[in-house]
Scaffold this motif. Structure first.
Motif, PDB file in Angstrom:
ATOM      1  N   ILE A  10     -17.713  14.812 -24.148  1.00  0.00           N
ATOM      2  CA  ILE A  10     -18.725  14.960 -23.091  1.00  0.00           C
ATOM      3  C   ILE A  10     -18.333  16.081 -22.118  1.00  0.00           C
ATOM      4  O   ILE A  10     -18.882  16.190 -21.030  1.00  0.00           O
ATOM      5  CB  ILE A  10     -18.974  13.641 -22.324  1.00  0.00           C
ATOM      6  CG1 ILE A  10     -17.702  13.147 -21.598  1.00  0.00           C
ATOM      7  CG2 ILE A  10     -19.506  12.568 -23.263  1.00  0.00           C
ATOM      8  CD1 ILE A  10     -17.971  12.039 -20.574  1.00  0.00           C
ATOM      9  N   GLY A  11     -17.361  16.915 -22.524  1.00  0.00           N
ATOM     10  CA  GLY A  11     -16.881  17.993 -21.652  1.00  0.00           C
ATOM     11  C   GLY A  11     -15.775  17.498 -20.732  1.00  0.00           C
ATOM     12  O   GLY A  11     -15.568  16.302 -20.583  1.00  0.00           O
ATOM     13  N   LYS A  12     -15.039  18.458 -20.168  1.00  0.00           N
ATOM     14  CA  LYS A  12     -13.981  18.100 -19.216  1.00  0.00           C
ATOM     15  C   LYS A  12     -14.597  17.683 -17.883  1.00  0.00           C
ATOM     16  O   LYS A  12     -15.728  18.063 -17.577  1.00  0.00           O
ATOM     17  CB  LYS A  12     -13.047  19.299 -18.994  1.00  0.00           C
ATOM     18  CG  LYS A  12     -12.174  19.607 -20.190  1.00  0.00           C
ATOM     19  CD  LYS A  12     -11.148  20.686 -19.862  1.00  0.00           C
ATOM     20  CE  LYS A  12     -10.290  21.003 -21.078  1.00  0.00           C
ATOM     21  NZ  LYS A  12      -9.300  22.042 -20.824  1.00  0.00           N
ATOM     22  N   PHE A  13     -13.821  16.931 -17.112  1.00  0.00           N
ATOM     23  CA  PHE A  13     -14.299  16.538 -15.790  1.00  0.00           C
ATOM     24  C   PHE A  13     -14.259  17.736 -14.850  1.00  0.00           C
ATOM     25  O   PHE A  13     -13.231  18.408 -14.740  1.00  0.00           O
ATOM     26  CB  PHE A  13     -13.427  15.414 -15.219  1.00  0.00           C
ATOM     27  CG  PHE A  13     -13.806  15.025 -13.816  1.00  0.00           C
ATOM     28  CD1 PHE A  13     -15.024  14.408 -13.565  1.00  0.00           C
ATOM     29  CD2 PHE A  13     -12.961  15.285 -12.746  1.00  0.00           C
ATOM     30  CE1 PHE A  13     -15.395  14.057 -12.266  1.00  0.00           C
ATOM     31  CE2 PHE A  13     -13.319  14.937 -11.449  1.00  0.00           C
ATOM     32  CZ  PHE A  13     -14.533  14.318 -11.215  1.00  0.00           C
ATOM     33  N   SER A  14     -15.377  18.001 -14.198  1.00  0.00           N
ATOM     34  CA  SER A  14     -15.356  19.024 -13.152  1.00  0.00           C
ATOM     35  C   SER A  14     -15.763  18.349 -11.842  1.00  0.00           C
ATOM     36  O   SER A  14     -16.865  17.794 -11.743  1.00  0.00           O
ATOM     37  CB  SER A  14     -16.277  20.188 -13.496  1.00  0.00           C
ATOM     38  OG  SER A  14     -17.561  19.719 -13.799  1.00  0.00           O
ATOM     39  N   ALA A 158     -15.693   7.291 -13.531  1.00  0.00           N
ATOM     40  CA  ALA A 158     -16.943   7.094 -14.279  1.00  0.00           C
ATOM     41  C   ALA A 158     -16.934   8.021 -15.504  1.00  0.00           C
ATOM     42  O   ALA A 158     -17.280   7.605 -16.623  1.00  0.00           O
ATOM     43  CB  ALA A 158     -18.137   7.378 -13.384  1.00  0.00           C
ATOM     44  N   TRP A 159     -16.519   9.281 -15.286  1.00  0.00           N
ATOM     45  CA  TRP A 159     -16.395  10.234 -16.405  1.00  0.00           C
ATOM     46  C   TRP A 159     -15.377   9.713 -17.428  1.00  0.00           C
ATOM     47  O   TRP A 159     -15.618   9.766 -18.644  1.00  0.00           O
ATOM     48  CB  TRP A 159     -15.951  11.609 -15.882  1.00  0.00           C
ATOM     49  CG  TRP A 159     -15.567  12.565 -16.979  1.00  0.00           C
ATOM     50  CD1 TRP A 159     -16.396  13.388 -17.670  1.00  0.00           C
ATOM     51  CD2 TRP A 159     -14.247  12.742 -17.528  1.00  0.00           C
ATOM     52  NE1 TRP A 159     -15.673  14.075 -18.623  1.00  0.00           N
ATOM     53  CE2 TRP A 159     -14.353  13.701 -18.559  1.00  0.00           C
ATOM     54  CE3 TRP A 159     -12.993  12.188 -17.252  1.00  0.00           C
ATOM     55  CZ2 TRP A 159     -13.259  14.111 -19.314  1.00  0.00           C
ATOM     56  CZ3 TRP A 159     -11.901  12.594 -18.002  1.00  0.00           C
ATOM     57  CH2 TRP A 159     -12.038  13.556 -19.018  1.00  0.00           C
ATOM     58  N   HIS A 160     -14.237   9.230 -16.940  1.00  0.00           N
ATOM     59  CA  HIS A 160     -13.144   8.822 -17.825  1.00  0.00           C
ATOM     60  C   HIS A 160     -13.579   7.719 -18.791  1.00  0.00           C
ATOM     61  O   HIS A 160     -13.232   7.746 -19.977  1.00  0.00           O
ATOM     62  CB  HIS A 160     -11.945   8.369 -16.985  1.00  0.00           C
ATOM     63  CG  HIS A 160     -10.749   8.018 -17.804  1.00  0.00           C
ATOM     64  ND1 HIS A 160     -10.374   6.710 -18.043  1.00  0.00           N
ATOM     65  CD2 HIS A 160      -9.862   8.800 -18.470  1.00  0.00           C
ATOM     66  CE1 HIS A 160      -9.297   6.725 -18.806  1.00  0.00           C
ATOM     67  NE2 HIS A 160      -8.966   7.965 -19.077  1.00  0.00           N
ATOM     68  N   GLY A 161     -14.326   6.758 -18.309  1.00  0.00           N
ATOM     69  CA  GLY A 161     -14.808   5.681 -19.181  1.00  0.00           C
ATOM     70  C   GLY A 161     -15.732   6.221 -20.264  1.00  0.00           C
ATOM     71  O   GLY A 161     -15.590   5.894 -21.454  1.00  0.00           O
ATOM     72  N   LYS A 162     -16.655   7.081 -19.859  1.00  0.00           N
ATOM     73  CA  LYS A 162     -17.606   7.656 -20.826  1.00  0.00           C
ATOM     74  C   LYS A 162     -16.892   8.557 -21.831  1.00  0.00           C
ATOM     75  O   LYS A 162     -17.264   8.603 -23.015  1.00  0.00           O
ATOM     76  CB  LYS A 162     -18.690   8.460 -20.083  1.00  0.00           C
ATOM     77  CG  LYS A 162     -19.628   7.613 -19.260  1.00  0.00           C
ATOM     78  CD  LYS A 162     -20.765   8.451 -18.671  1.00  0.00           C
ATOM     79  CE  LYS A 162     -20.263   9.417 -17.641  1.00  0.00           C
ATOM     80  NZ  LYS A 162     -21.328  10.239 -17.041  1.00  0.00           N
ATOM     81  N   HIS A 163     -15.887   9.280 -21.347  1.00  0.00           N
ATOM     82  CA  HIS A 163     -15.081  10.191 -22.183  1.00  0.00           C
ATOM     83  C   HIS A 163     -14.437   9.417 -23.343  1.00  0.00           C
ATOM     84  O   HIS A 163     -14.572   9.806 -24.517  1.00  0.00           O
ATOM     85  CB  HIS A 163     -14.032  10.811 -21.253  1.00  0.00           C
ATOM     86  CG  HIS A 163     -12.876  11.511 -21.880  1.00  0.00           C
ATOM     87  ND1 HIS A 163     -12.991  12.709 -22.547  1.00  0.00           N
ATOM     88  CD2 HIS A 163     -11.551  11.188 -21.900  1.00  0.00           C
ATOM     89  CE1 HIS A 163     -11.792  13.093 -22.958  1.00  0.00           C
ATOM     90  NE2 HIS A 163     -10.905  12.187 -22.586  1.00  0.00           N
ATOM     91  N   HIS A 164     -13.801   8.307 -23.046  1.00  0.00           N
ATOM     92  CA  HIS A 164     -13.135   7.558 -24.119  1.00  0.00           C
ATOM     93  C   HIS A 164     -14.127   6.789 -24.990  1.00  0.00           C
ATOM     94  O   HIS A 164     -13.906   6.628 -26.194  1.00  0.00           O
ATOM     95  CB  HIS A 164     -12.069   6.638 -23.534  1.00  0.00           C
ATOM     96  CG  HIS A 164     -10.845   7.389 -23.113  1.00  0.00           C
ATOM     97  ND1 HIS A 164     -10.065   8.098 -24.008  1.00  0.00           N
ATOM     98  CD2 HIS A 164     -10.269   7.574 -21.898  1.00  0.00           C
ATOM     99  CE1 HIS A 164      -9.062   8.676 -23.359  1.00  0.00           C
ATOM    100  NE2 HIS A 164      -9.174   8.377 -22.076  1.00  0.00           N
ATOM    101  N   LEU A 165     -15.202   6.314 -24.384  1.00  0.00           N
ATOM    102  CA  LEU A 165     -16.245   5.677 -25.179  1.00  0.00           C
ATOM    103  C   LEU A 165     -16.801   6.666 -26.207  1.00  0.00           C
ATOM    104  O   LEU A 165     -17.030   6.320 -27.368  1.00  0.00           O
ATOM    105  CB  LEU A 165     -17.359   5.216 -24.223  1.00  0.00           C
ATOM    106  CG  LEU A 165     -18.386   4.230 -24.739  1.00  0.00           C
ATOM    107  CD1 LEU A 165     -17.727   2.930 -25.186  1.00  0.00           C
ATOM    108  CD2 LEU A 165     -19.414   3.952 -23.646  1.00  0.00           C
TER     109      LEU A 165
END
Ligand code: NI
Length: 177
Positions: A10-14, A158-165
């Motif tokens: 989903i891309g890196k966190f910015s 919030a990003w981190h959860g979606k990233h691993h999902l």
């Protein structure tokens, strides 16, 4: 598929410049729904599927399931420190080393799914009851040497959860599971 795409589906966190109250509500809802989505993503997977790396050289699905509560336990504590202390300096942890400890290797995924459910239940109660001024409170990130606002940390987790999902879902899609 490119390694970068596999690694950051989903891309890196910015970090956003500003986060509105509506965006905060959206992120809180994402954190609230993550445990259910994580459970749905791994239910019915066999042991062999759970032990498949989401990419070559990456963590297995099983390790991802244990890593997310490891990370979010740290996140929850960072929020509590910041709400109860003046600009606390947080403690970092070596996520790769945590992922090889016995509780992340030998524990059934169900235990970490339940841990994530209980943890997010408490975290979301905390988040929903924060006051406007609380979101501007900051902690010191010792490695980056900068202050991090709690609304930025909210967006990050919030990003981190979606990233691993997305790691799990992307592997399932590629394998047709
Ligand atoms: Ni992670």
């Amino acid at each position: 598929m490119q390694l970068e795409t596999l690694r950051y589906p989903i891309g890196k966190f910015s970090p956003p410049q500003q986060i509105s109250p509506e965006e905060r509500q959206h992120h809180i809802a994402e954190i609230e729904s993550l445990p259910q989505k994580m459970r749905q993503a791994v239910e019915n997977l066999s042991d062999a599927q759970l032990d498949t790396p989401y990419r070559e050289g990456g963590w297995t699905i099983r390790q991802v399931v244990h890593h997310v509560p490891d990370s979010h336990l740290n996140g929850y504590i960072r929020f509590k420190w910041t709400l109860t202390e003046e600009q606390p300096t947080i403690k970092l942890y070596y996520e790769d080393r945590w992922a090889t400890l016995s509780d992340a290797q030998d524990t059934p995924p169900e235990v970490s799914l339940r841990l994530l459910e209980a943890l997010h239940q408490r975290w979301v109660i905390l988040l929903k009851n924060m006051q406007e001024e609380d979101w501007a409170k900051t902690f010191m990130h010792p490695e980056q040497g900068r202050l991090v606002r709690l609304d930025t940390a909210l967006a990050l987790y919030a990003w981190h959860g979606k990233h691993h999902l997305a790691h799990i879902q992307s592997l399932k899609d590629r394998r047709g599971w």
